[in-house]
Design an enzyme around this catalytic site. Structure first.
Site, short mmCIF file in Angstrom:
data_model
loop_
_atom_site.label_atom_id
_atom_site.label_comp_id
_atom_site.label_asym_id
_atom_site.label_seq_id
_atom_site.Cartn_x
_atom_site.Cartn_y
_atom_site.Cartn_z
N ASN A 9 0.88 -1.17 0.00
CA ASN A 9 0.00 0.00 0.00
C ASN A 9 0.92 1.22 0.00
O ASN A 9 1.46 1.61 1.03
CB ASN A 9 -0.89 -0.04 1.25
CG ASN A 9 -1.81 1.16 1.33
OD1 ASN A 9 -1.73 2.09 0.53
ND2 ASN A 9 -2.70 1.14 2.31
N ARG A 94 -2.73 -1.85 -3.39
CA ARG A 94 -3.86 -0.92 -3.28
C ARG A 94 -3.67 0.13 -4.38
O ARG A 94 -2.62 0.78 -4.45
CB ARG A 94 -3.84 -0.25 -1.91
CG ARG A 94 -4.95 0.76 -1.78
CD ARG A 94 -4.88 1.48 -0.47
NE ARG A 94 -6.00 2.39 -0.37
CZ ARG A 94 -6.09 3.33 0.54
NH1 ARG A 94 -5.14 3.49 1.42
NH2 ARG A 94 -7.13 4.13 0.56
N HIS A 182 -12.16 4.52 -0.62
CA HIS A 182 -12.10 3.68 0.59
C HIS A 182 -12.82 2.35 0.40
O HIS A 182 -13.27 1.72 1.36
CB HIS A 182 -12.70 4.41 1.82
CG HIS A 182 -11.90 5.61 2.25
ND1 HIS A 182 -12.47 6.82 2.57
CD2 HIS A 182 -10.57 5.77 2.39
CE1 HIS A 182 -11.52 7.68 2.89
NE2 HIS A 182 -10.36 7.07 2.79
N ARG A 242 -7.86 17.82 4.26
CA ARG A 242 -8.70 18.11 3.09
C ARG A 242 -10.02 18.72 3.53
O ARG A 242 -10.57 18.35 4.57
CB ARG A 242 -8.97 16.82 2.30
CG ARG A 242 -7.76 16.32 1.57
CD ARG A 242 -7.99 14.94 0.96
NE ARG A 242 -7.30 13.90 1.69
CZ ARG A 242 -7.52 12.59 1.57
NH1 ARG A 242 -8.43 12.16 0.72
NH2 ARG A 242 -6.85 11.71 2.26
N GLU A 380 -7.73 -3.43 5.27
CA GLU A 380 -7.70 -3.39 3.79
C GLU A 380 -6.71 -4.40 3.23
O GLU A 380 -6.93 -4.98 2.17
CB GLU A 380 -7.32 -1.97 3.34
CG GLU A 380 -8.42 -0.96 3.63
CD GLU A 380 -7.91 0.41 3.99
OE1 GLU A 380 -7.05 0.51 4.91
OE2 GLU A 380 -8.35 1.39 3.39
#
Ligand code: AMP
Length: 396
Positions: A9, A94, A182, A242, A380
């Site tokens: 990842n 990922r 996500h 963000r 994940e």
């Protein structure tokens, strides 16, 4: 000799890695670790399955300012030297953006890489690093099967209306739609719901992935119905740095009246806004929670206010709400955020058990709550490992 799948990842400043045994079911990783501080002073850390620290070796220390292309060969050397008796049979990555065509993980080839390069402008913070990691592995072991697992795939089950942006039709046709992100985290949570909710797992569940990046996903029958992030990973909820969704007129105003360029705006919206911008203290929720500054408290309150509002909107898209799941760094660990969000949802019949909430227990709603509220740690990497093993063994 054990066969294993490598999971990578790759982010802008970190590379997370894990090795999983090639087994069906839900195997635990043989080891996992991270190279942090990429682009500056990279630091290596790794642990085995029992949580013991694994040392770096002669191929370390890592070069200062090295990118993924230099660090990945060092990592592969380290894996070989530390895991004798183990063969890496595939690498799974990922990849943040798979566009509108990829609803499932795919084997990587040159044509796919060229297609994914075209999506870099849609995920400028993540996609270049994801692709750099794939190319770096291929440069060292060209014959190794590699698989891309996309954060956008999980949302391709959404109806057309949920994916549309109200701009002229020709822009929709050109790919300006709500992709959602996500997805690997949501996929993992969806896979665990039956264990936690029984038959209610098939109902209307909203998962709140609240970490440095944050989004919500409304699921029905464990499939994505709607999500808060849209065209890029900038939209939807307020995040660490963000801004989340804002009135697009703000951008026009800043360009026309403050002379900001698109690069200035990109920096403002991706790096200087969100919890950091509002608090002026930190992008880190744990730091804000420990701070006495009123601006830190206001940033937390705004984060929760906006998350609760968006959650209600997604419940409408899903025709109601049976359960809420909190996950990721903030969702799994921050009782204050969960309680502030759930207080605002009291009118829907959401009520927390304060003791369970403080303990980060799995079931945190009270017995009187009309809506079940859970905390489920996400994973994940295991989703990537399973998909990579499945796809790479299917082709051998
Ligand atoms: P992630 O991106 O999923 O790693 O989540 C990172 C976020 O989780 C950061 O804002 C952390 O401050 C937050 N976080 C992690 N642990 C805690 C904690 N115990 N209390 C509050 N926030 C936490």
């Amino acid at each position: 000799m054990t066969d294993a799948t490598l999971v990578l990842n790759a982010g802008s400043s970190s590379l997370k890695f894990a090795l999983y045994p090639n087994e069906d079911g839900s195997p635990s990783p043989i080891l996992h670790g991270k190279i942090a501080g990429i682009g500056n002073a990279p630091q290596f850390s790794a642990r085995d399955a029992k949580g013991n620290t694994l040392p770096p070796d002669a191929s370390m220390p890592l070069k200062p300012c090295a990118g993924h292309d230099e660090l990945i060969p060092q990592l592969l050397d380290w894996l070989q030297s530390h895991q004798s008796g183990l063969t890496i049979t595939a690498a799974g990555h990922r990849v943040v953006h798979g566009g509108r065509n990829h609803a499932t993980p795919v084997r990587i080839n040159q044509a796919l890489l060229a297609e994914l390069d075209l999506l870099v402008p849609l995920a400028p913070l993540h996609q270049p690093h994801n692709l750099a990691a794939i190319r770096a592995v291929a440069a060292v072991i060209p014959e190794l099967p590699q698989v891309a697992c996309f954060d956008t795939s999980f949302h391709r089950t959404q109806e057309r209306l949920a994916q549309l942006i109200p701009l002229p039709r020709k822009m929709t046709e050109a790919g300006i739609i709500r992709y959602g992100f996500h997805g690997l985290s949501y996929d993992y949570i969806a896979s665990t719901l039956p264990m936690h909710l029984g038959e209610r797992a098939q109902g209307r569940v909203i998962v709140a992935h609240l970490g440095n990046g944050a989004s919500l996903c409304a699921m029905n029958k464990r499939r994505s119905v709607a999500t808060s992030m849209g065209f890029t990973a900038l939209g939807g909820l307020m995040m660490g740095r963000r801004c989340g969704s804002i009135d697009p007129g703000v951008l026009l105003y800043l360009m026309d009246n403050q002379g900001m360029t698109t690069r200035d705006l990109e920096h403002l919206l991706y790096h200087e806004s969100g919890l950091l911008g509002v608090s002026g203290v930190s992008n880190d929720m744990a730091v804000l929670q420990a701070s006495d500054a009123p601006e830190a408290r206001e940033a937390i309150e705004l984060f929760c206010y906006r998350t609760a509002g968006e959650l209600t909107s997604l419940a409408t898209a899903n025709g109601g709400l049976d359960a809420i799941v909190f996950t990721a760094g903030i969702g799994e660990n921050c009782a204050l955020v969960r309680s502030l969000i759930c207080e605002r949802l009291g009118w829907l019949g959401v009520e927390l058990d304060p003791d369970a909430n403080i303990r980060n227990a799995t079931h945190i709603s009270s017995t009187a709550s009309k809506i079940e509220v859970l905390v489920i740690p996400t994973d994940e990497e295991s989703v990537i490992a399973r998909a990579t093993y499945r796809l790479s063994s299917a082709c051998t």
